[in-house]
Enzyme design. Sequence first.
Site, PDB file in Angstrom:
ATOM      1  N   LYS A 168       0.765  -1.287   0.015  1.00 57.67           N
ATOM      2  CA  LYS A 168      -0.074   0.061   0.119  1.00 57.67           C
ATOM      3  C   LYS A 168       0.970   1.179  -0.050  1.00 57.67           C
ATOM      4  O   LYS A 168       1.288   1.777   0.982  1.00 57.67           O
ATOM      5  CB  LYS A 168      -1.166   0.000   1.238  1.00 57.67           C
ATOM      6  CG  LYS A 168      -2.021   1.101   1.007  1.00 57.67           C
ATOM      7  CD  LYS A 168      -2.677   1.746   2.216  1.00 57.67           C
ATOM      8  CE  LYS A 168      -1.859   3.209   2.534  1.00 57.67           C
ATOM      9  NZ  LYS A 168      -1.849   4.179   1.488  1.00 57.67           N
ATOM     10  N   GLU A 243      10.117   1.420  10.489  1.00 54.26           N
ATOM     11  CA  GLU A 243      11.210   2.353  10.198  1.00 54.26           C
ATOM     12  C   GLU A 243      10.493   3.858  10.066  1.00 54.26           C
ATOM     13  O   GLU A 243       9.716   4.231   9.184  1.00 54.26           O
ATOM     14  CB  GLU A 243      11.657   2.339   8.589  1.00 54.26           C
ATOM     15  CG  GLU A 243      12.451   0.872   8.699  1.00 54.26           C
ATOM     16  CD  GLU A 243      12.954   0.502   7.273  1.00 54.26           C
ATOM     17  OE1 GLU A 243      12.853   1.080   6.377  1.00 54.26           O
ATOM     18  OE2 GLU A 243      13.646  -0.584   7.068  1.00 54.26           O
ATOM     19  N   CYS A 276      14.141  11.064   5.878  1.00 49.19           N
ATOM     20  CA  CYS A 276      13.909  10.584   7.443  1.00 49.19           C
ATOM     21  C   CYS A 276      15.465  10.812   8.242  1.00 49.19           C
ATOM     22  O   CYS A 276      15.355  11.004   9.352  1.00 49.19           O
ATOM     23  CB  CYS A 276      13.418   9.316   7.508  1.00 49.19           C
ATOM     24  SG  CYS A 276      14.757   7.933   6.596  1.00 49.19           S
ATOM     25  N   GLU A 374      10.241  16.255  14.784  1.00 54.94           N
ATOM     26  CA  GLU A 374      10.515  15.942  13.213  1.00 54.94           C
ATOM     27  C   GLU A 374       9.564  17.146  12.545  1.00 54.94           C
ATOM     28  O   GLU A 374       8.466  17.038  12.491  1.00 54.94           O
ATOM     29  CB  GLU A 374      10.191  14.668  12.719  1.00 54.94           C
ATOM     30  CG  GLU A 374      10.653  14.577  11.341  1.00 54.94           C
ATOM     31  CD  GLU A 374      10.535  13.037  10.935  1.00 54.94           C
ATOM     32  OE1 GLU A 374       9.332  12.578  11.036  1.00 54.94           O
ATOM     33  OE2 GLU A 374      11.397  12.351  10.438  1.00 54.94           O
TER      34      GLU A 374
HETATM   35  P1  NAP Z   1       2.532   8.426   7.414  1.00 50.27           P
HETATM   36  O1  NAP Z   1       1.495   9.428   7.553  1.00 50.27           O
HETATM   37  O2  NAP Z   1       2.747   7.552   8.716  1.00 50.27           O
HETATM   38  O3  NAP Z   1       2.115   7.316   6.445  1.00 50.27           O
HETATM   39  C1  NAP Z   1       2.937   6.487   5.692  1.00 50.27           C
HETATM   40  C2  NAP Z   1       2.138   5.361   5.239  1.00 50.27           C
HETATM   41  O4  NAP Z   1       1.107   4.981   6.243  1.00 50.27           O
HETATM   42  C3  NAP Z   1       1.159   5.951   4.079  1.00 50.27           C
HETATM   43  O5  NAP Z   1       1.184   4.841   2.866  1.00 50.27           O
HETATM   44  C4  NAP Z   1       0.071   6.013   4.652  1.00 50.27           C
HETATM   45  O6  NAP Z   1      -1.090   5.986   3.900  1.00 50.27           O
HETATM   46  C5  NAP Z   1      -0.333   4.815   5.615  1.00 50.27           C
HETATM   47  N1  NAP Z   1      -1.109   5.008   6.747  1.00 50.27           N
HETATM   48  C6  NAP Z   1      -1.629   6.127   7.428  1.00 50.27           C
HETATM   49  N2  NAP Z   1      -2.558   5.811   8.314  1.00 50.27           N
HETATM   50  C7  NAP Z   1      -2.444   4.257   8.365  1.00 50.27           C
HETATM   51  C8  NAP Z   1      -3.259   3.369   8.982  1.00 50.27           C
HETATM   52  N3  NAP Z   1      -3.781   3.925  10.332  1.00 50.27           N
HETATM   53  N4  NAP Z   1      -3.105   2.184   9.090  1.00 50.27           N
HETATM   54  C9  NAP Z   1      -1.941   1.752   8.056  1.00 50.27           C
HETATM   55  N5  NAP Z   1      -1.664   2.645   7.110  1.00 50.27           N
HETATM   56  C10 NAP Z   1      -1.576   3.897   7.355  1.00 50.27           C
HETATM   57  O7  NAP Z   1       3.934   9.172   6.959  1.00 50.27           O
HETATM   58  P2  NAP Z   1       4.191  10.031   6.000  1.00 50.27           P
HETATM   59  O8  NAP Z   1       3.836  11.155   6.302  1.00 50.27           O
HETATM   60  O9  NAP Z   1       3.823   9.228   4.500  1.00 50.27           O
HETATM   61  O10 NAP Z   1       5.763   9.723   5.975  1.00 50.27           O
HETATM   62  C11 NAP Z   1       6.656  10.809   6.771  1.00 50.27           C
HETATM   63  C12 NAP Z   1       7.230   9.983   7.730  1.00 50.27           C
HETATM   64  O11 NAP Z   1       7.993   8.973   7.294  1.00 50.27           O
HETATM   65  C13 NAP Z   1       8.359  10.613   8.456  1.00 50.27           C
HETATM   66  O12 NAP Z   1       8.299  10.804   9.921  1.00 50.27           O
HETATM   67  C14 NAP Z   1       9.654  10.203   7.969  1.00 50.27           C
HETATM   68  O13 NAP Z   1      10.731  10.441   9.004  1.00 50.27           O
HETATM   69  C15 NAP Z   1       9.534   8.907   7.925  1.00 50.27           C
HETATM   70  N6  NAP Z   1      10.237   8.009   7.019  1.00 50.27           N
HETATM   71  C16 NAP Z   1      11.042   7.192   7.877  1.00 50.27           C
HETATM   72  C17 NAP Z   1      12.015   6.620   7.056  1.00 50.27           C
HETATM   73  C18 NAP Z   1      12.946   5.166   7.535  1.00 50.27           C
HETATM   74  O14 NAP Z   1      13.567   4.367   6.687  1.00 50.27           O
HETATM   75  N7  NAP Z   1      13.067   5.357   8.997  1.00 50.27           N
HETATM   76  C19 NAP Z   1      12.211   6.557   5.603  1.00 50.27           C
HETATM   77  C20 NAP Z   1      11.486   7.534   4.961  1.00 50.27           C
HETATM   78  C21 NAP Z   1      10.346   8.268   5.597  1.00 50.27           C
HETATM   79  P3  NAP Z   1      -1.756   7.522   3.199  1.00 50.27           P
HETATM   80  O15 NAP Z   1      -0.917   8.574   3.237  1.00 50.27           O
HETATM   81  O16 NAP Z   1      -2.087   6.942   1.761  1.00 50.27           O
HETATM   82  O17 NAP Z   1      -3.242   7.655   3.773  1.00 50.27           O
END
Ligand code: NAP
Length: 477
Positions: A168, A243, A276, A374
């Site tokens: 997804k 992650e 990240c 962050e």
């Molecule tokens: P996010 O809001 O947590 O979303 C990540 C994914 O989770 C999206 O596909 C989102 O879907 C999905 N999601 C949201 N709510 C969910 C739920 N209740 N159940 C299952 N899936 C759900 O994060 P983001 O804003 O996309 O990404 C930024 C974050 O990712 C930052 O904190 C960044 O540091 C972190 N990140 C970490 C790494 C690492 O390797 N450590 C790498 C890159 C990014 P939808 O958005 O489609 O609704």
Amino acid sequence: MIEHWIGGERIGSAQTFTDVSPIDGRVLTEVARGGAAEAERAVNAAKKAFPAWAGTSKAERAEILHAIADGVEKRLEELAITETEDNGALLRSHRRGVMPRVARNFRFFADWLVQLEHKDFDTRGHTNHVSWDPSGPCALITPWNAPLMLATWKIAPALAAGNTVVLKPAEWSPRTASLLADITADAGLPDGVFNVVHGYGPEIGEPLVAHPDIRRVSFTGSVPTARRIAAAAAANLTPISLELGGKSPLLIFTDADLDLAVDLAVEQYDNAGQVCLAATRILVEASIADEFTERFIAKASGLTQGDPRDEATDIGPNIHERQLAKIDGYVQRALGSGARAVVGGGPNEDLGGLYYRPTLLTNVAQDSEIVQDEVFGPVLTLQTFTAEEEAVRLANDTRYGLAATLATGSRDRADRVTKQLVAGTVWVNCFFVRDLQAPFGGARQSGIGREGGNWSFDFYCDVKNTVTAPKGWNDRG
Ligand code: NAP
């Protein structure tokens, strides 16, 4: 229109959502907005395809993964342009760094699988043999900041391990996942081994994670979503790999090569700060702080902000108006609390849209939200320290522990400081050097588990130890 890819077929949903480009607000496409029914259908397809895929030899799997890599390389330009339109990251990075890495993800895990082994060992004449068995359908959930690279870093080891996958992708950048589905089909991956579902996280992601036939959940994203995912997976005690975010430090000591330190610091604006691993907290030894700041300002002023499709651009837009408002909220509250913007400090009014000026804030308190949270935008803070212990204390004083970078001319200092830093990855006089065989993950709230090399297979597989009795038992007729 982008539809789901389930069991080797394109499938729509009654509802759709609109995918918009962060570059200029242009509508790119409508995307199927799935829910529990589509999650169920995809998991069923992955479950049905699992026994045959798990039963293929390592060599057969490796061959198909290499064919997928070939397909990525063949369509590299299309993938690069599509991803840039979708998430606004630099086209030149997609062409030269990100998409080649996508292909490498498949090649690396294909090759790693073939040589994966643990030396047999003996217990009172009995032989212990360790094997990595396929575990079943995996749910992979990924963010928008590096969509295809992060997704394939999970897809490749999961498929190599003999598992099937339901991916997804993030709703803000769904298009390259859909292209990848075509590439996997062209490469001969059997129907149902790789599935893609689209929609909002809570609507389709959560039922997917909670599904009892899912055997692994690997998630990259934010801490609040990780909590929901962990709760959803808990019902079936499904193993999870998380992650998550970071607030990583860049420690600069008086003995550092200052040109290198400035380069490392300015590099943190990469991908408009949506990385990240970004070292967003610059900690610089007080005696060199003025000179460092002066040089940083000079270098940062030379960055070109604009359309990410332009080769000359260094910083593109942020992903979405919600993200831009979040970034600006952090900056304005920090300025309101006494911080000083020595670089940037607000949206780029000349460009409008989703372009935020690269920003450096000084005069920030360690316990303030701008230092602790962050931001995930082109916003760095600068603090000073006078002693090594203070640098380490400040570096470790957040709830995160994803990475840390240090600039120093002393190997002894590097060894001493590295030992004390709480971080999954530490870079000494370099940044973002990543090898796929290295463990990757975060400490504290930056994640749970490690992926990369053997660690990926340890996660995606059921690791089995077979103990066989001493020689002679099979000669009894
Ligand atoms: P996010 O809001 O947590 O979303 C990540 C994914 O989770 C999206 O596909 C989102 O879907 C999905 N999601 C949201 N709510 C969910 C739920 N209740 N159940 C299952 N899936 C759900 O994060 P983001 O804003 O996309 O990404 C930024 C974050 O990712 C930052 O904190 C960044 O540091 C972190 N990140 C970490 C790494 C690492 O390797 N450590 C790498 C890159 C990014 P939808 O958005 O489609 O609704």
